[in-house]
Motif scaffolding. Structure first.
Motif, short mmCIF file in Angstrom:
data_model
loop_
_atom_site.label_atom_id
_atom_site.label_comp_id
_atom_site.label_asym_id
_atom_site.label_seq_id
_atom_site.Cartn_x
_atom_site.Cartn_y
_atom_site.Cartn_z
N UNK A 182 0.83 -1.20 0.00
CA UNK A 182 0.00 0.00 0.00
C UNK A 182 0.87 1.25 0.00
N UNK A 183 1.95 1.23 0.78
CA UNK A 183 2.85 2.38 0.85
C UNK A 183 3.54 2.63 -0.49
N UNK A 184 3.96 1.57 -1.16
CA UNK A 184 4.61 1.72 -2.47
C UNK A 184 3.62 2.21 -3.51
N UNK A 185 2.40 1.72 -3.45
CA UNK A 185 1.34 2.15 -4.36
C UNK A 185 1.06 3.64 -4.15
N UNK A 186 1.05 4.04 -2.89
CA UNK A 186 0.82 5.44 -2.54
C UNK A 186 1.96 6.32 -3.05
N UNK A 187 3.17 5.85 -2.84
CA UNK A 187 4.37 6.60 -3.25
C UNK A 187 4.40 6.83 -4.76
N UNK A 188 4.11 5.77 -5.51
CA UNK A 188 4.21 5.88 -6.98
C UNK A 188 3.03 6.60 -7.60
N UNK A 189 1.86 6.50 -6.98
CA UNK A 189 0.66 7.11 -7.56
C UNK A 189 0.45 8.55 -7.08
N UNK A 190 1.08 8.88 -5.93
CA UNK A 190 0.88 10.20 -5.36
C UNK A 190 -0.43 10.33 -4.61
N UNK A 191 -1.13 9.21 -4.45
CA UNK A 191 -2.41 9.22 -3.73
C UNK A 191 -2.24 8.51 -2.39
N UNK A 192 -2.81 9.06 -1.31
CA UNK A 192 -2.68 8.40 -0.01
C UNK A 192 -3.47 7.09 0.03
N UNK A 193 -2.77 5.97 0.28
CA UNK A 193 -3.42 4.65 0.35
C UNK A 193 -2.95 3.96 1.62
N UNK A 194 -3.90 3.49 2.40
CA UNK A 194 -3.56 2.76 3.62
C UNK A 194 -3.99 1.30 3.48
N UNK A 195 -3.37 0.45 4.30
CA UNK A 195 -3.77 -0.96 4.31
C UNK A 195 -4.73 -1.19 5.47
N UNK A 196 -5.84 -1.83 5.18
CA UNK A 196 -6.82 -2.18 6.22
C UNK A 196 -6.89 -3.69 6.34
N UNK A 197 -6.50 -4.20 7.51
CA UNK A 197 -6.53 -5.64 7.73
C UNK A 197 -7.89 -6.07 8.26
N UNK A 198 -8.47 -7.07 7.59
CA UNK A 198 -9.80 -7.56 7.95
C UNK A 198 -9.71 -9.00 8.46
N UNK A 199 -10.77 -9.46 9.09
CA UNK A 199 -10.85 -10.88 9.43
C UNK A 199 -11.06 -11.67 8.15
N UNK A 200 -10.80 -12.96 8.21
CA UNK A 200 -10.99 -13.81 7.02
C UNK A 200 -12.43 -13.70 6.51
N UNK A 201 -13.39 -13.75 7.42
CA UNK A 201 -14.81 -13.70 7.02
C UNK A 201 -15.18 -12.36 6.40
N UNK A 202 -14.68 -11.26 7.00
CA UNK A 202 -15.01 -9.93 6.48
C UNK A 202 -14.35 -9.69 5.12
#
Length: 282
Positions: A206-226
Motif C-alpha cells: 500500500x505504501x509503495x502504491x501510494x508513493x508511486x501514484x501520489x495518492x494516499x493509500x492505507x492498508x486495512x486488515x480484515x478478518x478472514x470472514x469480512x
C-alpha cells in the motif's frame, strides 16, 4: 517433443514465449481446451492439440509422441486432484518420460487450503513411476496488483494477511523457471521452492502504491470472514473469494514467504521487484 498444458492461459503462453528462445516451434505441443484461442500459436509453427483435464482419453491422444510434459495446475479449485490424475494417467499411457508440475510453495507444510490438491497431485506423480520435478510456485505478484485499481479509487487496500511477508514474483519469472526445467535435462527428482527475492507486507505494498501514484493509500486488515464478504460484495464468485481470504490468512502465518532465492538462482537473474511491477500497472 515438449507439451505444455493450459498453453493459452496466463502462465502457459509466457512459458511458450520463453521456450521459443531455445526450442524449435515444431517441437512444442500446446495443449488447449479451445483451439480457436490458439491460432497465434499455430501461426508460429507450434503444434496445437485439443484436450481437456476432465477427459483422460483425449489427453492420452494429445500426448502422442511427447517426451516431456509441463503440467500447469488446473484453475478449477476443488476439481484439480481428479483432473491432474487424469493427465498423469494419460501421460503414462502415452509413454511420457518426464513431467514438471506447477505446485504450491512448501505444499507439504503450507497453511493455505490450496495445498490439499497440490499434495494429492504430488503423491499421484510419485505413484506414477514417471520421473518428475516439482515447481512449487509462490504467489504471483499479479494476484495482489489486481486490487490496485479499487485501492487507488478508495484510498484503501484491504486484505487479511496481517504483517505476513509475501515473497511474490511475476508470472514471467515463474514461466522462465518452468521453461528452463522442462527444456533442460537433469531436473528429475528435484523439488524447487520458488518465490521472489524480497518479501513484503500488504502495508508495504500500500505504501509503495501510494508513493508511486501520489495518492494516499492505507492498508486495512480484515478478518478472514469480512475479507471474503468484501470480495463477494464486488462480484467475485463465492469459491474464489473464500480461497483468496484463506490464502491471505495463510500468508499471515508465513505460507507465502521463502528466502532461499531458489527462483532467481534457477533463472539466472533477480526476480522482478514489487516496485517495478507496480510501476507497470500504473
Amino acid at each position: 517433443m515438449i507439451a505444455i498444458t493450459g498453453a493459452t492461459g496466463q502462465l502457459g503462453h509466457l512459458v511458450i514465449e520463453q521456450l521459443l528462445k531455445t526450442v524449435p516451434a515444431s517441437l512444442i505441443v500446446a495443449i488447449v481446451r479451445n483451439p480457436a484461442k490458439a491460432q497465434a500459436l499455430s501461426q508460429q509453427g507450434i503444434v496445437v492439440r485439443q484436450a481437456d483435464y476432465t477427459d483422460e482419453a483425449t489427453f492420452a491422444a494429445a500426448l502422442s509422441g511427447v517426451e516431456k510434459l509441463l503440467l500447469i495446475s488446473s484453475s478449477e479449485v476443488g476439481q484439480r486432484a481428479t483432473q491432474h490424475q487424469n493427465v498423469i494417467n494419460a501421460a503414462k499411457t502415452a509413454g511420457v518420460k518426464f513431467i514438471a508440475y506447477t505446485s504450491l510453495l512448501h505444499a507439504d507444510t503450507s497453511p493455505l487450503g490450496l495445498h490439499v490438491e497440490h499434495v494429492a497431485t504430488e503423491k499421484a506423480l510419485a505413484a506414477s513411476g514417471i520421473p518428475y520435478a516439482l515447481l512449487r510456485n509462490g504467489w504471483y505478484t499479479e494476484n495482489y496488483l489486481a486490487s490496485a485499481p479499487p485501492a487507488l479509487e478508495h484510498g484503501v487496500f484491504i486484505g487479511a494477511a496481517g504483517d505476513g511477508k509475501i515473497a511474490s514474483a511475476t508470472r514471467a519469472d515463474y514461466a522462465a523457471a518452468a521453461a528452463k526445467v522442462i527444456a533442460e535435462e537433469g531436473h528429475a527428482g528435484k523439488v524447487y521452492e520458488l518465490a521472489g527475492d524480497h518479501g513484503w507486507t500488504l502495508s508495504e505494498l500500500a505504501a509503495e502504491l501510494s508513493k508511486q501514484s501520489g495518492k494516499p493509500i492505507t492498508y486495512q486488515n480484515l478478518s478472514e470472514a469480512d475479507f471474503a464478504a468484501a470480495l463477494k460484495s464486488v462480484g467475485l464468485p463465492a469459491g474464489l473469494a473464500d480461497m483468496l481470504a484463506d490464502s491471505d490468512v495463510g500468508a499471515s502465518k508465513g505460507g507465502l514467504f521463502d528466502d532461499s532465492h531458489t527462483l532467481s538462482k534457477l533463472i539466472g537473474r533477480a526476480t522482478t521487484p514489487l516496485a517495478q511491477s507496480i510501476k507497470a500497472v500504473l
